[in-house]
Design a protein around this motif. Sequence first.
Motif, PDB file in Angstrom:
ATOM      1  N   GLY A   1      31.324  51.419  34.207  1.00  0.00           N
ATOM      2  CA  GLY A   1      30.472  50.299  34.617  1.00  0.00           C
ATOM      3  C   GLY A   1      29.322  50.795  35.489  1.00  0.00           C
ATOM      4  N   GLY A   2      28.285  49.981  35.601  1.00  0.00           N
ATOM      5  CA  GLY A   2      27.106  50.379  36.374  1.00  0.00           C
ATOM      6  C   GLY A   2      27.186  50.030  37.854  1.00  0.00           C
ATOM      7  N   LEU A   3      28.083  49.125  38.234  1.00  0.00           N
ATOM      8  CA  LEU A   3      28.164  48.682  39.628  1.00  0.00           C
ATOM      9  C   LEU A   3      29.465  49.127  40.290  1.00  0.00           C
ATOM     10  CD1 LEU A   3      26.845  44.975  39.468  1.00  0.00           C
ATOM     11  CD2 LEU A   3      25.528  47.092  39.626  1.00  0.00           C
ATOM     12  N   THR A   4      29.396  49.369  41.593  1.00  0.00           N
ATOM     13  CA  THR A   4      30.613  49.697  42.349  1.00  0.00           C
ATOM     14  C   THR A   4      31.443  48.411  42.500  1.00  0.00           C
ATOM     15  OG1 THR A   4      29.604  49.125  44.453  1.00  0.00           O
ATOM     16  CG2 THR A   4      29.335  51.413  43.715  1.00  0.00           C
ATOM     17  N   PRO A   5      32.733  48.521  42.847  1.00  0.00           N
ATOM     18  CA  PRO A   5      33.522  47.317  43.076  1.00  0.00           C
ATOM     19  C   PRO A   5      32.859  46.368  44.084  1.00  0.00           C
ATOM     20  CG  PRO A   5      34.975  49.191  42.913  1.00  0.00           C
ATOM     21  CD  PRO A   5      33.577  49.743  42.889  1.00  0.00           C
ATOM     22  N   SER A   6      32.290  46.894  45.156  1.00  0.00           N
ATOM     23  CA  SER A   6      31.624  46.032  46.153  1.00  0.00           C
ATOM     24  C   SER A   6      30.439  45.301  45.543  1.00  0.00           C
ATOM     25  CB  SER A   6      31.111  46.856  47.329  1.00  0.00           C
ATOM     26  OG  SER A   6      32.183  47.415  48.003  1.00  0.00           O
ATOM     27  N   GLU A   7      29.668  45.999  44.718  1.00  0.00           N
ATOM     28  CA  GLU A   7      28.514  45.361  44.068  1.00  0.00           C
ATOM     29  C   GLU A   7      28.967  44.295  43.060  1.00  0.00           C
ATOM     30  OE1 GLU A   7      25.394  49.131  44.368  1.00  0.00           O
ATOM     31  OE2 GLU A   7      26.735  48.999  42.650  1.00  0.00           O
ATOM     32  N   LEU A   8      30.097  44.550  42.400  1.00  0.00           N
ATOM     33  CA  LEU A   8      30.635  43.543  41.466  1.00  0.00           C
ATOM     34  C   LEU A   8      31.011  42.274  42.222  1.00  0.00           C
ATOM     35  CD1 LEU A   8      32.981  45.734  39.203  1.00  0.00           C
ATOM     36  CD2 LEU A   8      30.877  44.576  38.479  1.00  0.00           C
ATOM     37  N   ILE A   9      31.626  42.463  43.373  1.00  0.00           N
ATOM     38  CA  ILE A   9      32.046  41.316  44.187  1.00  0.00           C
ATOM     39  C   ILE A   9      30.816  40.533  44.655  1.00  0.00           C
ATOM     40  CG2 ILE A   9      33.094  40.708  46.416  1.00  0.00           C
ATOM     41  CD1 ILE A   9      35.100  43.060  45.778  1.00  0.00           C
ATOM     42  N   ALA A  10      29.796  41.254  45.098  1.00  0.00           N
ATOM     43  CA  ALA A  10      28.562  40.586  45.557  1.00  0.00           C
ATOM     44  C   ALA A  10      27.921  39.808  44.407  1.00  0.00           C
ATOM     45  CB  ALA A  10      27.588  41.622  46.117  1.00  0.00           C
ATOM     46  N   LEU A  11      27.913  40.391  43.215  1.00  0.00           N
ATOM     47  CA  LEU A  11      27.321  39.713  42.057  1.00  0.00           C
ATOM     48  C   LEU A  11      28.149  38.480  41.668  1.00  0.00           C
ATOM     49  CD1 LEU A  11      25.061  39.741  39.922  1.00  0.00           C
ATOM     50  CD2 LEU A  11      26.496  41.227  38.510  1.00  0.00           C
TER      51      LEU A  11
ATOM     52  N   GLN B   1      38.133  40.157  50.289  1.00  0.00           N
ATOM     53  CA  GLN B   1      38.523  39.196  51.314  1.00  0.00           C
ATOM     54  C   GLN B   1      37.319  38.810  52.186  1.00  0.00           C
ATOM     55  OE1 GLN B   1      41.879  40.685  53.449  1.00  0.00           O
ATOM     56  NE2 GLN B   1      42.904  38.701  53.367  1.00  0.00           N
ATOM     57  N   GLU B   2      36.548  39.827  52.581  1.00  0.00           N
ATOM     58  CA  GLU B   2      35.358  39.572  53.401  1.00  0.00           C
ATOM     59  C   GLU B   2      34.388  38.642  52.677  1.00  0.00           C
ATOM     60  OE1 GLU B   2      35.419  44.140  55.066  1.00  0.00           O
ATOM     61  OE2 GLU B   2      33.738  43.487  53.813  1.00  0.00           O
ATOM     62  N   ALA B   3      34.279  38.830  51.353  1.00  0.00           N
ATOM     63  CA  ALA B   3      33.291  38.073  50.573  1.00  0.00           C
ATOM     64  C   ALA B   3      33.852  36.739  50.069  1.00  0.00           C
ATOM     65  CB  ALA B   3      32.813  38.918  49.399  1.00  0.00           C
ATOM     66  N   HIS B   4      35.133  36.472  50.325  1.00  0.00           N
ATOM     67  CA  HIS B   4      35.794  35.258  49.822  1.00  0.00           C
ATOM     68  C   HIS B   4      35.732  35.167  48.302  1.00  0.00           C
ATOM     69  CE1 HIS B   4      36.320  33.910  53.908  1.00  0.00           C
ATOM     70  NE2 HIS B   4      35.040  34.189  54.116  1.00  0.00           N
ATOM     71  N   VAL B   5      35.920  36.308  47.637  1.00  0.00           N
ATOM     72  CA  VAL B   5      36.079  36.331  46.181  1.00  0.00           C
ATOM     73  C   VAL B   5      37.492  36.869  45.956  1.00  0.00           C
ATOM     74  CG1 VAL B   5      35.329  37.463  44.036  1.00  0.00           C
ATOM     75  CG2 VAL B   5      33.614  36.723  45.705  1.00  0.00           C
ATOM     76  N   MET B   6      38.250  36.204  45.074  1.00  0.00           N
ATOM     77  CA  MET B   6      39.605  36.696  44.821  1.00  0.00           C
ATOM     78  C   MET B   6      39.532  37.844  43.823  1.00  0.00           C
ATOM     79  SD  MET B   6      42.481  33.831  44.300  1.00  0.00           S
ATOM     80  CE  MET B   6      41.414  32.432  44.103  1.00  0.00           C
ATOM     81  N   VAL B   7      40.230  38.938  44.114  1.00  0.00           N
ATOM     82  CA  VAL B   7      40.291  40.032  43.148  1.00  0.00           C
ATOM     83  C   VAL B   7      41.756  40.335  42.867  1.00  0.00           C
ATOM     84  CG1 VAL B   7      39.760  42.453  42.683  1.00  0.00           C
ATOM     85  CG2 VAL B   7      38.059  41.025  43.789  1.00  0.00           C
ATOM     86  N   LYS B   8      42.099  40.407  41.585  1.00  0.00           N
ATOM     87  CA  LYS B   8      43.491  40.654  41.189  1.00  0.00           C
ATOM     88  C   LYS B   8      43.572  41.931  40.356  1.00  0.00           C
ATOM     89  CE  LYS B   8      45.530  36.866  42.711  1.00  0.00           C
ATOM     90  NZ  LYS B   8      46.657  36.920  43.642  1.00  0.00           N
ATOM     91  N   PRO B   9      44.701  42.655  40.473  1.00  0.00           N
ATOM     92  CA  PRO B   9      44.843  43.930  39.760  1.00  0.00           C
ATOM     93  C   PRO B   9      44.698  43.810  38.242  1.00  0.00           C
ATOM     94  CG  PRO B   9      46.646  43.639  41.312  1.00  0.00           C
ATOM     95  CD  PRO B   9      45.876  42.348  41.297  1.00  0.00           C
ATOM     96  N   GLY B  10      43.924  44.742  37.690  1.00  0.00           N
ATOM     97  CA  GLY B  10      43.757  44.801  36.245  1.00  0.00           C
ATOM     98  C   GLY B  10      43.405  46.202  35.803  1.00  0.00           C
ATOM     99  N   VAL B  11      43.533  46.446  34.506  1.00  0.00           N
ATOM    100  CA  VAL B  11      43.210  47.747  33.910  1.00  0.00           C
ATOM    101  C   VAL B  11      43.017  47.522  32.412  1.00  0.00           C
ATOM    102  CG1 VAL B  11      45.687  48.317  33.583  1.00  0.00           C
ATOM    103  CG2 VAL B  11      44.017  50.183  33.730  1.00  0.00           C
ATOM    104  N   GLU B  12      42.235  48.369  31.762  1.00  0.00           N
ATOM    105  CA  GLU B  12      42.090  48.292  30.298  1.00  0.00           C
ATOM    106  C   GLU B  12      42.411  49.659  29.704  1.00  0.00           C
ATOM    107  OE1 GLU B  12      38.122  47.478  28.738  1.00  0.00           O
ATOM    108  OE2 GLU B  12      38.959  46.842  26.817  1.00  0.00           O
TER     109      GLU B  12
ATOM    110  N   ASN C   1      26.417  41.467  27.934  1.00  0.00           N
ATOM    111  CA  ASN C   1      27.652  40.986  28.556  1.00  0.00           C
ATOM    112  C   ASN C   1      27.395  40.706  30.032  1.00  0.00           C
ATOM    113  OD1 ASN C   1      28.357  42.305  26.102  1.00  0.00           O
ATOM    114  ND2 ASN C   1      30.452  42.532  26.802  1.00  0.00           N
ATOM    115  N   ARG C   2      26.923  39.489  30.327  1.00  0.00           N
ATOM    116  CA  ARG C   2      26.619  39.130  31.715  1.00  0.00           C
ATOM    117  C   ARG C   2      27.881  38.763  32.487  1.00  0.00           C
ATOM    118  NH1 ARG C   2      21.912  36.797  33.652  1.00  0.00           N
ATOM    119  NH2 ARG C   2      23.196  35.109  34.402  1.00  0.00           N
ATOM    120  N   LEU C   3      27.991  39.247  33.714  1.00  0.00           N
ATOM    121  CA  LEU C   3      29.169  38.914  34.526  1.00  0.00           C
ATOM    122  C   LEU C   3      29.304  37.388  34.618  1.00  0.00           C
ATOM    123  CD1 LEU C   3      30.649  40.729  37.438  1.00  0.00           C
ATOM    124  CD2 LEU C   3      30.116  38.354  37.864  1.00  0.00           C
ATOM    125  N   GLY C   4      30.502  36.893  34.372  1.00  0.00           N
ATOM    126  CA  GLY C   4      30.733  35.453  34.441  1.00  0.00           C
ATOM    127  C   GLY C   4      30.432  34.719  33.144  1.00  0.00           C
ATOM    128  N   SER C   5      29.970  35.443  32.111  1.00  0.00           N
ATOM    129  CA  SER C   5      29.604  34.765  30.858  1.00  0.00           C
ATOM    130  C   SER C   5      30.840  34.258  30.117  1.00  0.00           C
ATOM    131  CB  SER C   5      28.777  35.686  29.955  1.00  0.00           C
ATOM    132  OG  SER C   5      29.507  36.852  29.636  1.00  0.00           O
TER     133      SER C   5
END
Length: 268
Positions: A17-27, A55-66, A250-254
């Motif tokens: 992916g092009g974004l770090t986990p923190s950048e994904l959360i911000a997006l 947690q800081e950003a109030h976005v829930m993140v749950k474990p996943g893998v592909e 493939n836009r995030l949230g699409s």
Amino acid sequence: MNTFRADLHVHSTFSDGGLTPSELIALAKERGVQALSITDHDTIAAYPEVFERAQEAHVMVKPGVEFSSAFEGVNVHILGYNFSLKGSSIPALCLRHRNRREQRNRAILEKLQAQNIQIEEKDLKGNLLGRPHIAQAMVKMGYVRTFKEAFTRYLAEGKRAYVQGETISAQETIDAIHGDGGKAFLAHPHLLPKRKLWLRRLCALPFDGIECYYAHFPLDSEEKWLELAQEKGWLVSGGSDFHGETKPSNRLGSSWVNEATFNQVFDT
Ligand code: AMP
Ligand code: ZN
Ligand code: FE
Ligand code: FE
């Protein structure tokens, strides 16, 4: 309106992916997406550090893998969700994938070198490397104009520098996900070969669910997979397969799942 949306299929810089986990959360926050699962290819390196940022950003993140897997000679992607990060089966499988990828990348680079494309391992940037990183290096070093061209001319299945490498079976992959208490989902089924009997045999494996909502599914295709899920008693998942610039459509949230579905997948 504050509709709950959970995008359960996004990639970070820990895979391709092009974004770090923190950048994904911000997006995600910017787009009004309340929950994410970061599903990197063959690695869970984004976890557990990402939870703090979430947690800081109030976005829930749950474990996943592909995971990449093989079933009767076909490459099948399997999503794992809601596994324990304290388990040992998934980390062991990730390690096998790392070794498999290292050997395969070397073989691909040798094939490219034989065609006067001089890329070395040190030119590849990232945590868990694969064909997308080789494609990026080819663009950067001027051997091809676009990422897509690297695949259509060299890296895609059957092309000049394609190497299959070692494969890990779909059954072993599902077992590893279950071994750490997770749920195994068949990813983007519309990308699989359209062979009815083969699909029936694949679906006889002990999956817990199927990805029914995906980036740019046509609606009738979604219905087809929702019917299959119902017939099998499987859970349903969905996500954008966001990668950033390499897959701009493939836009995030699409694609996403609602709160009830999210709660079923993650037992919350
Ligand atoms: P790998 O896991 O190293 O085999 O790389 C697989 C990834 O490469 C996929 O998840 C896609 O993101 C990308 N990919 C595979 N085939 C193509 C293609 N024909 N065009 C563009 N990207 C592709
Ligand atoms: Zn990818
Ligand atoms: Fe995939
Ligand atoms: Fe993906």
